[in-house]
Design a protein around this motif. Structure first.
Motif: not given
Ligand code: URA
Length: 433
Positions: A47-70
């Protein structure tokens, strides 16, 4: 990870990095999503990580890695050996959005196959599965073999997504719902795209809605979401495009499960409301192009007018156990909302009507709630249409008339009548890809 093995990262360090605006590595992201899915990271930490992502966003590289992990949290479907190209559509969700129903058969009638795996969302009105379940006998739970057979036969299928498809998303989405972290562009984009990429479609058209009845309330945010999802799809090798479409007014003249099926069949018969037909044709043309099938918009429209799309609809309904000739359920109680004065309908707010429709029983407030097949709203006058005082603007349908006063509370501020017609609003506001 084997029992007793040491985790390679510490959840608190990953949370603190994201909290402080640093970029997470691909390894950290792959680990934290896998560890949360298998229960090695606690709900309060994620939950804390989600709120940190909500507030600070994800870079394009982070977002690709996040989606790939899902995606890698589950299976990836594939349909080898089909003799026609596969293409799918995803809508970010709107009120009266029944486009999936005529769209799959229409695209299939023109030479592509459409595999739609759908979840049961919360939404104001029922989801696509709820709509189709209004057809007596129709079933969403199909085996992978049955899905493949329908794709090889009539060519369009709508089935319940199995629990093996992106299970990380299921767990993360439930946590987002409970922690105020749903409305985040990177989290929405990775959630939608992980499921669509795992579904195994090589081509995808997104319908990103904007307006009161959509996740995205303003055009800038909708464009950013569309661009983010198109980039994610293309990075994963999926030919992805998006249309950005208006959701400030409900689509068509019906909201609610059986009512929307009836309107979808009207469109498949060459009729139906102009906006539903326009968007169905535009999305079908885009899907066929993404799949490499060359047809003009006029040829697409012709398949609605000459019965080809309707024939496929009848075949796919029957292939999923439904009776295309059966009477659809009708609610036991109706009530008219009449024009309080003469004038022109200036506003018919999508969110207000979506909430009202849910209150009448067409959608669910909690995941486990049942839906009423016959409940919903018929729209007799849309923005720009003239009414005299006392003319019906809406008919409310429900099996539980005691719900009507709460539905009317939502409707009243959402319907406005003016002396002059409003500026007509285009339905298709933009395109990405
Ligand atoms: N639909 C999804 O599947 N996920 C989201 O986050 C939002 C809408």
């Amino acid at each position: 990870m084997a029992a007793g093995a040491v985790e390679p990262f510490d959840a608190v360090d990953v949370i603190a990095e994201k909290r402080d605006g640093k970029e997470l590595s691909g390894e950290e992201i792959a680990w934290v999503i896998d560890a949360y899915t298998r229960g090695a990271v606690a709900d309060e930490q994620f939950s804390a990580l989600l709120m940190a992502v909500f507030l600070n966003g994800l870079s394009r590289g982070e977002l690709s890695a996040w989606t790939d992990a899902m995606i890698r949290s589950g299976e990836r479907a594939s349909y080898p050996g089909l003799d026609r190209p596969l293409v799918d559509k995803h809508s970010t969700g709107g009120v009266g959005d029944k486009i999936t129903l005529p769209l799959g058969p229409l695209v299939a009638s023109l030479g592509a196959a459409v595999p739609q795996l759908s979840g049961r969302g919360l939404g104001h009105t029922g989801g696509t599965l709820d709509k189709l379940e209004a057809i007596p006998g129709w079933r969403a739970d199909l085996s992978p073999e049955a899905i493949r057979d329908i794709l090889a036969g009539p060519g369009a299928v709508v089935a319940a997504a199995g629990s093996g498809l992106a299970p990380a998303d299921k767990k993360i989405y439930a946590l987002r719902d409970a922690t105020g972290t749903v409305e985040s562009i990177p989290l929405i984009a990775s959630s939608i795209m992980s499921k669509k990429i795992a579904e195994g479609t090589p081509a995808l058209v997104l319908d990103v809605k904007v307006g009161s009845g959509a996740f995205m309330k303003d055009a800038g945010a909708a464009r950013e979401l569309a661009e983010t999802m198109v980039a994610l799809g293309r990075d994963a090798g999926v030919e992805t495009r998006a249309l950005i479409t208006d959701m400030s007014v409900p689509l068509g003249r019906t909201i609610g499960n059986a009512l929307e099926v009836r309107e979808a069949v009207d469109v498949l018969n060459g009729g139906g409301p102009a906006d539903v037909r326009e968007l169905t044709v535009a999305l079908a043309a885009e899907m066929l192009d993404a799949a490499g099938v060359k047809v003009t918009d006029d040829e697409v429209a012709a398949a609605l007018d000459d019965g080809r799309a309707l024939k496929v609809w009848r075949e796919v309904v029957a292939a999923q156990g439904g009776d295309p000739d059966a009477e659809l359920p009708v609610a036991s109680h109706t009530e008219v909302f009449a024009a309080p004065r003469s004038g022109v309908v200036a506003g018919l707010d999508a969110l207000a009507l979506g909430v009202a429709s849910r209150r009448l029983g067409a959608g669910r407030a909690r995941r486990e709630d049942p839906v009423q097949a016959g409940a919903g709203i018929e729209i007799h006058a849309r923005p720009g249409e003239r009414v005299e005082a006392g003319d019906p603007i809406l008919t409310l349908h429900t099996d539980t008339p005691e719900r009507v006063p709460r539905a009317l509370e939502a409707i009243e501020p959402g319907v406005t009548i003016a002396d002059e017609a409003p500026e007509p609003r285009p339905l298709i506001l933009g395109r990405v890809g």
